[in-house]
Design a protein around this motif. Structure first.
Motif, PDB file in Angstrom:
ATOM      1  N   TYR A  90       1.026  -1.033  -0.014  1.00 31.08           N
ATOM      2  CA  TYR A  90      -0.169   0.049   0.034  1.00 31.08           C
ATOM      3  C   TYR A  90       0.719   1.276  -0.104  1.00 31.08           C
ATOM      4  N   ILE A  91       2.062   1.144   0.872  1.00 31.66           N
ATOM      5  CA  ILE A  91       2.793   2.326   0.973  1.00 31.66           C
ATOM      6  C   ILE A  91       3.743   2.515  -0.291  1.00 31.66           C
ATOM      7  N   TRP A  92       4.515   1.387  -0.634  1.00 29.22           N
ATOM      8  CA  TRP A  92       5.519   1.231  -1.996  1.00 29.22           C
ATOM      9  C   TRP A  92       4.966   0.413  -2.937  1.00 29.22           C
ATOM     10  N   PRO A  93       3.885   0.706  -3.562  1.00 27.51           N
ATOM     11  CA  PRO A  93       3.511  -0.352  -4.804  1.00 27.51           C
ATOM     12  C   PRO A  93       4.603  -0.765  -5.630  1.00 27.51           C
ATOM     13  N   GLY A  94       4.736  -2.026  -5.832  1.00 22.51           N
ATOM     14  CA  GLY A  94       5.707  -2.370  -6.709  1.00 22.51           C
ATOM     15  C   GLY A  94       7.310  -2.675  -6.235  1.00 22.51           C
ATOM     16  N   TRP A  95       7.360  -2.333  -4.980  1.00 21.59           N
ATOM     17  CA  TRP A  95       8.571  -2.787  -4.117  1.00 21.59           C
ATOM     18  C   TRP A  95       8.303  -3.564  -3.266  1.00 21.59           C
ATOM     19  N   ARG A  96       9.180  -4.782  -3.397  1.00 15.99           N
ATOM     20  CA  ARG A  96       8.935  -5.856  -2.307  1.00 15.99           C
ATOM     21  C   ARG A  96       9.871  -5.549  -1.126  1.00 15.99           C
ATOM     22  N   ALA A  97       9.245  -4.730   0.028  1.00 18.34           N
ATOM     23  CA  ALA A  97       9.818  -4.090   0.909  1.00 18.34           C
ATOM     24  C   ALA A  97      10.632  -5.365   1.881  1.00 18.34           C
ATOM     25  N   TRP A  98       9.799  -6.314   2.046  1.00 22.21           N
ATOM     26  CA  TRP A  98      10.246  -7.207   2.952  1.00 22.21           C
ATOM     27  C   TRP A  98      11.250  -8.122   2.413  1.00 22.21           C
ATOM     28  N   THR A  99      11.812  -8.024   1.258  1.00 31.62           N
ATOM     29  CA  THR A  99      12.903  -8.839   0.715  1.00 31.62           C
ATOM     30  C   THR A  99      14.208  -8.077   0.971  1.00 31.62           C
ATOM     31  N   ARG A 100      13.887  -6.703   1.529  1.00 26.67           N
ATOM     32  CA  ARG A 100      14.960  -5.801   1.700  1.00 26.67           C
ATOM     33  C   ARG A 100      15.211  -5.668   3.255  1.00 26.67           C
ATOM     34  N   ASP A 101      16.076  -5.010   3.621  1.00 25.12           N
ATOM     35  CA  ASP A 101      16.495  -4.630   4.937  1.00 25.12           C
ATOM     36  C   ASP A 101      15.995  -3.227   5.295  1.00 25.12           C
ATOM     37  N   ILE A 102      14.831  -3.097   5.549  1.00 26.13           N
ATOM     38  CA  ILE A 102      14.288  -1.737   5.802  1.00 26.13           C
ATOM     39  C   ILE A 102      14.860  -1.028   7.091  1.00 26.13           C
ATOM     40  N   ASP A 103      15.284  -1.849   7.883  1.00 25.26           N
ATOM     41  CA  ASP A 103      15.775  -1.096   9.182  1.00 25.26           C
ATOM     42  C   ASP A 103      16.998  -0.520   8.836  1.00 25.26           C
ATOM     43  N   ARG A 104      17.834  -0.743   7.709  1.00 31.55           N
ATOM     44  CA  ARG A 104      19.091  -0.062   7.353  1.00 31.55           C
ATOM     45  C   ARG A 104      18.694   1.434   6.880  1.00 31.55           C
ATOM     46  N   GLU A 105      17.890   1.473   6.128  1.00 35.17           N
ATOM     47  CA  GLU A 105      17.666   2.742   5.535  1.00 35.17           C
ATOM     48  C   GLU A 105      16.407   2.684   4.507  1.00 35.17           C
ATOM     49  N   LEU A 106      15.826   3.891   4.185  1.00 38.23           N
ATOM     50  CA  LEU A 106      14.952   4.113   3.091  1.00 38.23           C
ATOM     51  C   LEU A 106      15.261   5.437   2.342  1.00 38.23           C
ATOM     52  N   SER A 107      14.994   5.162   1.061  1.00 41.50           N
ATOM     53  CA  SER A 107      15.416   6.331   0.349  1.00 41.50           C
ATOM     54  C   SER A 107      14.402   7.700   0.575  1.00 41.50           C
ATOM     55  N   LYS A 108      14.894   8.729  -0.044  1.00 43.74           N
ATOM     56  CA  LYS A 108      14.171   9.971   0.235  1.00 43.74           C
ATOM     57  C   LYS A 108      12.650   9.959  -0.295  1.00 43.74           C
ATOM     58  N   SER A 109      12.508   9.339  -1.359  1.00 45.31           N
ATOM     59  CA  SER A 109      11.106   9.103  -1.912  1.00 45.31           C
ATOM     60  C   SER A 109      10.228   8.105  -1.046  1.00 45.31           C
ATOM     61  N   GLN A 110      11.079   7.028  -0.714  1.00 44.15           N
ATOM     62  CA  GLN A 110      10.297   5.926   0.163  1.00 44.15           C
ATOM     63  C   GLN A 110       9.978   6.485   1.466  1.00 44.15           C
ATOM     64  N   ILE A 111      10.714   7.317   2.038  1.00 44.66           N
ATOM     65  CA  ILE A 111      10.534   8.053   3.485  1.00 44.66           C
ATOM     66  C   ILE A 111       9.129   8.987   3.318  1.00 44.66           C
ATOM     67  N   ALA A 112       9.062   9.726   2.002  1.00 39.38           N
ATOM     68  CA  ALA A 112       8.161  10.666   1.917  1.00 39.38           C
ATOM     69  C   ALA A 112       6.760   9.841   1.517  1.00 39.38           C
ATOM     70  N   SER A 113       6.570   8.898   0.949  1.00 36.88           N
ATOM     71  CA  SER A 113       5.451   7.735   0.927  1.00 36.88           C
ATOM     72  C   SER A 113       4.963   7.449   2.137  1.00 36.88           C
ATOM     73  N   LEU A 114       6.178   7.084   3.072  1.00 35.09           N
ATOM     74  CA  LEU A 114       5.620   6.516   4.438  1.00 35.09           C
ATOM     75  C   LEU A 114       4.947   7.646   5.120  1.00 35.09           C
ATOM     76  N   SER A 115       5.818   8.825   5.010  1.00 33.90           N
ATOM     77  CA  SER A 115       5.292   9.980   5.918  1.00 33.90           C
ATOM     78  C   SER A 115       3.786  10.245   5.527  1.00 33.90           C
ATOM     79  N   LEU A 116       3.605  10.188   4.308  1.00 32.63           N
ATOM     80  CA  LEU A 116       2.180  10.679   3.556  1.00 32.63           C
ATOM     81  C   LEU A 116       1.224   9.907   4.316  1.00 32.63           C
TER      82      LEU A 116
END
Length: 364
Positions: A51-77
């Protein structure tokens, strides 16, 4: 329930704030907060990430490390958290302070971050937890500090951290939880807060408390020293017959008993909690000595300066002033040396690599 398939053709959801907007708890990791948010909104971690990041398989990444600026903006929204609040849920600010590097390579492993071996959405023992912390919290959650490889004990409860469910033996994978609380094992539904932890080693506790304090400083040389000492301890058993210093001899004997040299081919950050704790237990006596005293022990250990520099080439800044310059005792290799026959890989290391392979490919 928050559900959308943003990858499906013609399906573009208008993403607005969640109905239930929860605030992060003290020292909470991004993955922990995101799972709690998904459960609070009667959704699943997979659905809410899509829902937050359509098309990006977030749970196959280590999101605890970091997010990009655009990913942070989507999550803030959708969460109404500020970009700064989201950034503070990640490890980037901590690793920047520890390493003294403002620019971190996003494509490589970061030193002192427990590496997250991922196959699709399957992970291998990258999540640590303290059962007593989960018991005492009205809202169980995972601490960001528990993702750091040098933290293997809980200073609050003086117990060892765990990284697997003692009921089924599986890794803790909170992103697979679809209902209940974050303290539930996603595989067997066992409450991991009910596990009985083991009392922590006092020297490891003391060292961990020092490192946590230094972690919040603008700059600290303690972590460079820790990298040197843990690397040294892993190699000392091979030179046990050369050591004459009683203190270092005792450290070497303890390291040999723990068989830390058997996983010398695996990076510290890739080891599981038990093996990292073994290394830190062996290294703690050396870390608790002042740099000048540690340098004196090493220079009078019976090991030549050349050998010490060959064992661990990068001498930390805290020890460098006490080491003679150059490498006068290092000898060049003989011209006609016979090719050495490599020793067989230790059985314990083969078993660890095989287990990691099976987990990675979902065969265990």
């Amino acid at each position: 329930m928050v559900q959308t398939n943003g990858r499906a053709a013609g399906n573009s959801a208008v993403r607005g704030p969640w109905p239930a907007r929860i605030k992060p708890l003290e020292n909470e990791s991004l993955s922990s907060w995101l799972v709690r948010a998904s459960l609070a909104n009667h959704s699943t971690p997979s659905n809410i990430a899509n829902y937050i990041w359509p098309g990006w398989r977030a749970w196959t990444r280590d999101i605890d490390r970091e997010l990009s600026k655009s990913q942070i903006a989507s999550l803030s929204l959708v969460s109404t958290l500020t970009p700064e609040e989201v950034q503070n849920l990640t490890l980037r600010p901590i690793i920047q302070r520890i390493t003294g590097k403002t620019e971190l390579n996003t494509a490589t492993a970061w030193k002192w971050v427990i590496q997250r071996s991922t196959r699709n959405k399957n992970t291998n023992r990258s999540t640590q937890f303290c059962p007593l912390c989960l018991q005492t919290n009205s809202k169980p959650y995972l601490r960001l500090d528990w993702r750091l490889s040098f933290i293997t004990v809980c200073p609050k409860h003086n117990v060892n951290l765990l990284d697997a469910c003692s009921h089924c033996g599986e890794s803790i994978e909170i992103h697979k939880i679809n209902r209940g609380k974050l303290s539930s094992c996603a595989h067997c539904r066992w409450n991991i807060a009910d596990m009985t932890p083991v009392a922590a080693n006092r020297e490891v506790l003391s060292l961990t408390e020092q490192l946590i304090d230094d972690m919040h400083l603008a700059k600290s040389d303690k972590f460079e020293l820790l990298a040197f000492v843990t690397a040294l301890v892993r190699r000392l058993p091979k030179f046990q017959d050369k050591i004459i210093d009683p203190f270092l001899m005792n450290v070497t004997e303890n390291a040999a008993t723990a068989r830390v040299d058997e996983f010398s081919g695996i990076s510290f950050d890739w080891l599981n909690s038990d093996d990292r704790r073994l290394l830190l237990t062996a290294a703690a006596p050396l870390m608790n000595i002042q740099p000048k005293g540690l340098a004196f022990i090493l220079l009078n250990s019976g090991l030549s300066i050349g050998l010490l520099r060959n064992m661990v080439p990068n001498v930390p800044a805290l020890l460098e002033p006490y080491f003679p310059e150059g490498n006068p005792t290092q000898r060049s290799p003989p011209r006609h040396s016979k090719q050495s026959i490599p020793k067989p890989t230790p059985k314990r290391l083969v078993q660890k690599r095989w287990h990691a392979f099976l987990k990675k490919h979902g065969l265990s």
